[in-house]
Design a protein around this motif. Structure first.
Motif, PDB file in Angstrom:
ATOM      1  N   SER A 503       0.842  -1.201   0.000  1.00 24.50           N
ATOM      2  CA  SER A 503       0.000   0.000   0.000  1.00 24.50           C
ATOM      3  C   SER A 503       0.873   1.246   0.000  1.00 24.50           C
ATOM      4  CB  SER A 503      -0.920   0.024   1.234  1.00 24.50           C
ATOM      5  OG  SER A 503      -0.148   0.148   2.421  1.00 24.50           O
ATOM      6  N   THR A 504       0.293   2.356  -0.457  1.00 26.31           N
ATOM      7  CA  THR A 504       0.952   3.663  -0.373  1.00 26.31           C
ATOM      8  C   THR A 504      -0.034   4.648   0.233  1.00 26.31           C
ATOM      9  OG1 THR A 504       0.250   4.238  -2.620  1.00 26.31           O
ATOM     10  CG2 THR A 504       2.454   3.268  -2.364  1.00 26.31           C
ATOM     11  N   GLU A 505       0.478   5.522   1.067  1.00 24.31           N
ATOM     12  CA  GLU A 505      -0.347   6.549   1.698  1.00 24.31           C
ATOM     13  C   GLU A 505       0.192   7.914   1.272  1.00 24.31           C
ATOM     14  OE1 GLU A 505      -1.372   8.220   6.170  1.00 24.31           O
ATOM     15  OE2 GLU A 505      -0.669   6.142   5.929  1.00 24.31           O
ATOM     16  N   VAL A 506      -0.482   8.535   0.296  1.00 24.24           N
ATOM     17  CA  VAL A 506      -0.032   9.825  -0.244  1.00 24.24           C
ATOM     18  C   VAL A 506      -0.573  10.944   0.627  1.00 24.24           C
ATOM     19  CG1 VAL A 506       0.010  11.322  -2.259  1.00 24.24           C
ATOM     20  CG2 VAL A 506      -0.044   8.836  -2.553  1.00 24.24           C
ATOM     21  N   PRO A 507       0.282  11.839   1.113  1.00 27.95           N
ATOM     22  CA  PRO A 507      -0.173  12.910   2.004  1.00 27.95           C
ATOM     23  C   PRO A 507      -1.023  13.944   1.266  1.00 27.95           C
ATOM     24  CG  PRO A 507       2.101  13.281   1.393  1.00 27.95           C
ATOM     25  CD  PRO A 507       1.726  11.935   0.833  1.00 27.95           C
ATOM     26  N   LYS A 508      -1.898  14.602   2.011  1.00 24.71           N
ATOM     27  CA  LYS A 508      -2.708  15.678   1.453  1.00 24.71           C
ATOM     28  C   LYS A 508      -2.211  17.016   1.995  1.00 24.71           C
ATOM     29  CE  LYS A 508      -6.833  12.754   1.102  1.00 24.71           C
ATOM     30  NZ  LYS A 508      -8.266  12.597   1.504  1.00 24.71           N
ATOM     31  N   GLY A 509      -2.580  18.077   1.325  1.00 27.84           N
ATOM     32  CA  GLY A 509      -2.219  19.415   1.792  1.00 27.84           C
ATOM     33  C   GLY A 509      -0.734  19.696   1.731  1.00 27.84           C
ATOM     34  N   VAL A 510      -0.084  19.338   0.605  1.00 28.49           N
ATOM     35  CA  VAL A 510       1.353  19.587   0.477  1.00 28.49           C
ATOM     36  C   VAL A 510       1.624  20.770  -0.444  1.00 28.49           C
ATOM     37  CG1 VAL A 510       2.063  17.224   0.953  1.00 28.49           C
ATOM     38  CG2 VAL A 510       1.451  17.872  -1.383  1.00 28.49           C
ATOM     39  N   SER A 511       0.664  21.677  -0.565  1.00 30.77           N
ATOM     40  CA  SER A 511       0.823  22.830  -1.449  1.00 30.77           C
ATOM     41  C   SER A 511       1.055  24.125  -0.690  1.00 30.77           C
ATOM     42  CB  SER A 511      -0.418  22.989  -2.339  1.00 30.77           C
ATOM     43  OG  SER A 511      -1.583  23.133  -1.543  1.00 30.77           O
ATOM     44  N   GLU A 512       1.276  24.019   0.622  1.00 30.93           N
ATOM     45  CA  GLU A 512       1.552  25.218   1.416  1.00 30.93           C
ATOM     46  C   GLU A 512       2.207  24.803   2.726  1.00 30.93           C
ATOM     47  OE1 GLU A 512      -2.949  25.465   3.351  1.00 30.93           O
ATOM     48  OE2 GLU A 512      -2.263  27.012   1.960  1.00 30.93           O
ATOM     49  N   GLY A 513       2.630  25.809   3.492  1.00 33.90           N
ATOM     50  CA  GLY A 513       3.246  25.534   4.781  1.00 33.90           C
ATOM     51  C   GLY A 513       4.755  25.668   4.754  1.00 33.90           C
ATOM     52  N   GLU A 514       5.374  25.488   5.934  1.00 38.59           N
ATOM     53  CA  GLU A 514       6.816  25.672   6.074  1.00 38.59           C
ATOM     54  C   GLU A 514       7.603  24.681   5.228  1.00 38.59           C
ATOM     55  OE1 GLU A 514      10.227  25.604   9.605  1.00 38.59           O
ATOM     56  OE2 GLU A 514       8.097  25.713  10.119  1.00 38.59           O
ATOM     57  N   ASP A 515       7.183  23.413   5.215  1.00 38.24           N
ATOM     58  CA  ASP A 515       7.880  22.405   4.414  1.00 38.24           C
ATOM     59  C   ASP A 515       7.817  22.743   2.928  1.00 38.24           C
ATOM     60  OD1 ASP A 515       8.648  20.974   6.556  1.00 38.24           O
ATOM     61  OD2 ASP A 515       7.242  19.306   6.292  1.00 38.24           O
ATOM     62  N   PHE A 516       6.662  23.254   2.496  1.00 40.04           N
ATOM     63  CA  PHE A 516       6.502  23.620   1.088  1.00 40.04           C
ATOM     64  C   PHE A 516       7.470  24.735   0.715  1.00 40.04           C
ATOM     65  CE2 PHE A 516       4.716  26.001  -2.421  1.00 40.04           C
ATOM     66  CZ  PHE A 516       4.296  25.008  -3.294  1.00 40.04           C
ATOM     67  N   ASP A 517       7.535  25.757   1.558  1.00 37.54           N
ATOM     68  CA  ASP A 517       8.420  26.891   1.277  1.00 37.54           C
ATOM     69  C   ASP A 517       9.883  26.457   1.271  1.00 37.54           C
ATOM     70  OD1 ASP A 517       6.190  28.485   1.157  1.00 37.54           O
ATOM     71  OD2 ASP A 517       6.363  29.205   3.226  1.00 37.54           O
ATOM     72  N   GLN A 518      10.240  25.617   2.236  1.00 35.23           N
ATOM     73  CA  GLN A 518      11.629  25.159   2.325  1.00 35.23           C
ATOM     74  C   GLN A 518      11.994  24.304   1.109  1.00 35.23           C
ATOM     75  OE1 GLN A 518      12.471  22.764   5.771  1.00 35.23           O
ATOM     76  NE2 GLN A 518      14.675  22.944   5.527  1.00 35.23           N
ATOM     77  N   THR A 519      11.109  23.394   0.721  1.00 32.80           N
ATOM     78  CA  THR A 519      11.365  22.538  -0.441  1.00 32.80           C
ATOM     79  C   THR A 519      11.431  23.361  -1.719  1.00 32.80           C
ATOM     80  OG1 THR A 519      10.238  20.678   0.626  1.00 32.80           O
ATOM     81  CG2 THR A 519      10.541  20.554  -1.759  1.00 32.80           C
ATOM     82  N   SER A 520      10.556  24.348  -1.854  1.00 36.14           N
ATOM     83  CA  SER A 520      10.567  25.217  -3.032  1.00 36.14           C
ATOM     84  C   SER A 520      11.879  25.974  -3.134  1.00 36.14           C
ATOM     85  CB  SER A 520       9.402  26.206  -2.959  1.00 36.14           C
ATOM     86  OG  SER A 520       9.397  27.058  -4.083  1.00 36.14           O
ATOM     87  N   SER A 521      12.371  26.447  -1.993  1.00 38.86           N
ATOM     88  CA  SER A 521      13.642  27.171  -1.974  1.00 38.86           C
ATOM     89  C   SER A 521      14.793  26.258  -2.369  1.00 38.86           C
ATOM     90  CB  SER A 521      13.881  27.756  -0.576  1.00 38.86           C
ATOM     91  OG  SER A 521      15.131  28.401  -0.505  1.00 38.86           O
ATOM     92  N   GLN A 522      14.780  25.019  -1.867  1.00 38.78           N
ATOM     93  CA  GLN A 522      15.843  24.064  -2.189  1.00 38.78           C
ATOM     94  C   GLN A 522      15.837  23.712  -3.675  1.00 38.78           C
ATOM     95  OE1 GLN A 522      14.882  20.892   0.502  1.00 38.78           O
ATOM     96  NE2 GLN A 522      16.002  21.787   2.222  1.00 38.78           N
ATOM     97  N   LEU A 523      14.654  23.499  -4.238  1.00 39.20           N
ATOM     98  CA  LEU A 523      14.551  23.178  -5.665  1.00 39.20           C
ATOM     99  C   LEU A 523      14.991  24.356  -6.522  1.00 39.20           C
ATOM    100  CD1 LEU A 523      11.175  21.208  -5.862  1.00 39.20           C
ATOM    101  CD2 LEU A 523      13.471  20.310  -6.215  1.00 39.20           C
ATOM    102  N   ALA A 524      14.633  25.559  -6.091  1.00 48.03           N
ATOM    103  CA  ALA A 524      15.027  26.752  -6.840  1.00 48.03           C
ATOM    104  C   ALA A 524      16.542  26.892  -6.856  1.00 48.03           C
ATOM    105  CB  ALA A 524      14.381  27.990  -6.228  1.00 48.03           C
ATOM    106  N   GLN A 525      17.164  26.657  -5.701  1.00 51.79           N
ATOM    107  CA  GLN A 525      18.625  26.749  -5.631  1.00 51.79           C
ATOM    108  C   GLN A 525      19.287  25.664  -6.469  1.00 51.79           C
ATOM    109  OE1 GLN A 525      20.470  29.257  -3.962  1.00 51.79           O
ATOM    110  NE2 GLN A 525      22.002  28.314  -5.297  1.00 51.79           N
ATOM    111  N   LEU A 526      18.703  24.468  -6.448  1.00 54.99           N
ATOM    112  CA  LEU A 526      19.233  23.370  -7.254  1.00 54.99           C
ATOM    113  C   LEU A 526      19.149  23.703  -8.746  1.00 54.99           C
ATOM    114  CD1 LEU A 526      20.263  20.445  -7.523  1.00 54.99           C
ATOM    115  CD2 LEU A 526      17.878  19.695  -7.478  1.00 54.99           C
ATOM    116  N   ASN A 527      18.017  24.260  -9.163  1.00 55.53           N
ATOM    117  CA  ASN A 527      17.861  24.642 -10.566  1.00 55.53           C
ATOM    118  C   ASN A 527      18.847  25.734 -10.964  1.00 55.53           C
ATOM    119  OD1 ASN A 527      15.759  22.813 -10.899  1.00 55.53           O
ATOM    120  ND2 ASN A 527      14.159  24.307 -10.435  1.00 55.53           N
TER     121      ASN A 527
END
Length: 549
Positions: A503-527
């Protein structure tokens, strides 16, 4: 503005460079063999420039690579780099600085330079923050030298600042699409419940008796596997550091103490008793200067002895070049005997072998394979406490041996190939059987055990934090399997693995919040980093090709 930092740093530019060179003890022998000319026995050399930086003389090459080595140390605080790392970084750095000139990136202001200095790892404390005490201790325990110019370290720091600013400009601010960020977050936060079953090739029995015709056919289809590789026959002379040791005057007490303060962690307190020896894991007390004074003096003298060996070897190589001494001539023999050297013969070796009982590393083997009748001696190369120069003798071409010569090896390889083929076929049969068992309502564990496989169930986990004991190399394959499906057998060496995604349990509500901002920043820096790196590497490749380096 922190004027004390500017003042103190300017006062100590010279001593800072001295200590950097002491820390980077002969960690890199400049590979001027990459630039044909010195060992070729030819009096003229094609002019070489890399984005306007001349790399023709030994001094120009040495300065080019030394600047890169010091730059790398300042930015990482690592004390050891191999020559390939320094060489790659030196050209990458020079390419970036060329771009900085084209983009008119200015030198830093005094305030910018001070701020940049505070980011350098060598001035940071254990908490990763600039530490004034560390900085002051570093400067206060240095001694001056007349062998280096004060402006050198200043120029390196200014260039590094411009290099970093150029990389920022090329990469831009970086950008990650919201959908890209959401997908990455979902990927790392999805929880997987996985069943695993394994089959070892040793669990199967094989009966393989190849005919002579099959072996010959296999040999013909795989002749590349039996090729005797190209080999080099060389000789060499060694300039041993020990021969210079007694010529070195003992360093004065102040220098010994300064050196000790800068390198405390390298000196261990002598064990006082048999009890200490019997408890090697016991916490060791920090050694005092008096306790390890002899060790400190020996290390300093050894460093100087190594430097003298390198200088002597460099002078010897240059003498061969300057006088255009022919290979194998009487003049060559005289040059060796005059220096009290012994010409040593090395048995023929391939590019994947390490001669001299494994004492030669891959870099030295690579340098040996660059030699030829025209370019017949290498540059000085470090081997332990010695510096060597390698001389070309002969190059033995590769060839394919007759079948009878390698018959036993071919037989062994044929059987191994057949076993692997039958192993994979068995895996296909098992995958079909396991899928049918699941379709019939049986559990994965029961079906796998019934088939004689070893099973393991991994409770819910994320790709970011897989459970202890899970093979990390399987994570990428895991993402290719849908819930309720079984993978094909994944073969790794002599083990076959089946993965079943329960089974897989896909999380909901991953389009905002502190984790979202941090991940977006990391991806932007990687790009951004990817973009600037691609630009620099392409420019570097073109210049390398154009210059024939």
């Amino acid at each position: 503005m922190i004027s004390w930092l500017q003042t103190r740093f300017q006062k100590h530019y010279q001593v800072l460079f001295i200590v950097l060179l002491a820390v980077l003890i002969v960690s890199f022998v400049f590979t001027i063999g990459e630039f044909p000319g010195l060992g070729s026995g030819q009096p003229t050399v094609k002019e070489r420039n890399f984005f306007g930086t001349p790399l023709n003389s030994e001094k120009e090459q040495r300065d080019f690579f030394r600047a890169a080595e010091v730059s790398a140390y300042l930015q990482t605080s690592r004390q050891r780099f191999n020559s390939e790392q320094i060489k790659e970084y030196a050209f990458h750095r020079a390419t970036t600085l060329h771009l900085a000139d084209q983009l008119h990136i200015p030198n830093p202001t005094e305030e910018q330079k001070e701020a940049y200095i505070q980011t350098l790892p060598i001035f940071m404390g254990t908490d990763g923050v600039f530490d004034l005490i560390v900085y002051n201790d570093f400067l206060d325990n240095l001694s001056t030298s007349q062998n280096l110019q004060e402006a050198t370290i200043a120029r390196i720091i200014i260039d590094d600042y411009r290099m970093i600013e150029t990389q920022k400009l090329l990469g831009g601010p970086g950008y990650a699409l919201p959908s890209e960020t959401s997908a990455q977050l979902a990927r790392t936060k999805t929880k997987w419940t996985v069943g695993q079953a394994t089959l070892e090739i040793g669990d199967l029995s094989f009966s393989i008796t190849p005919s002579e015709e099959e072996l010959i056919e296999y040999f013909k289809a795989n002749t590349f596997s039996y090729e005797i590789p190209e080999k080099m026959e060389v000789t060499y002379v060694a300039f041993n550091s020990e021969r210079y040791f007694d010529q070195i005057d003992p360093p004065d007490e102040a220098f010994l103490q300064n050196y000790f303060e800068l390198n405390k962690t390298r000196f261990k307190k002598p064990r006082a008793s048999e009890i200490d020896v019997a408890q090697p894991d016991a916490i060791e007390e920090e050694a005092t200067f008096e306790e390890v004074r002899t060790q400190v003096e020996l290390e300093i003298k050894l460093v100087e002895a190594r430097n003298r060996a390198i200088q002597e070897a460099s002078d010897f190589a240059y003498n061969l070049f300057e006088k255009n001494i022919p290979r194998g001539s009487g003049e060559f023999s005289t040059a060796i005997s005059t220096k009290g050297l012994v010409l040593k013969v090395v048995p023929a070796f391939s590019s994947t072998e390490t001669p001299e009982q494994g004492l030669w590393n891959q870099q030295i083997v690579n340098e040996a394979f660059k030699l030829s009748e025209k370019h017949w001696f290498s540059d000085p190369l470090s081997v332990g406490n010695s510096t060597i120069i390698i001389f070309y003798n002969d190059r033995l071409i590769s060839y394919i041996p007759e079948f009878n010569y390698v018959r036993d090896t071919v037989t062994k390889d044929f059987r191994a190939a057949q076993e692997k083929e039958q192993f994979i076929e068995r895996g296909k049969e098992l995958q079909t059987n396991l899928s049918e068992q699941l379709a019939a309502g049986n559990s994965f564990s029961d079906a796998a055990e019934k088939a004689g496989l070893k099973t393991q169930t991994w409770p819910a986990f994320t790709l970011r934090a897989p459970p202890s004991g899970f093979d990390y190399s399987l994570l990428a394959r895991l993402e290719q399997i849908s819930a309720g499906e079984i993978s094909d057998m994944i073969v790794n060496a002599e083990t076959g693995t089946f993965l079943y995604v329960e089974s897989t349990e896909v999380p909901k509500g991953v389009s905002e919040g502190e984790d979202f901002d941090q991940t977006s920043s990391q991806l932007a820096q990687l790009n951004a980093n990817t973009q600037q790196n691609l630009i620099i590497r392409e420019m570097l490749r073109q210049e390398i090709t154009k210059g024939g380096f």
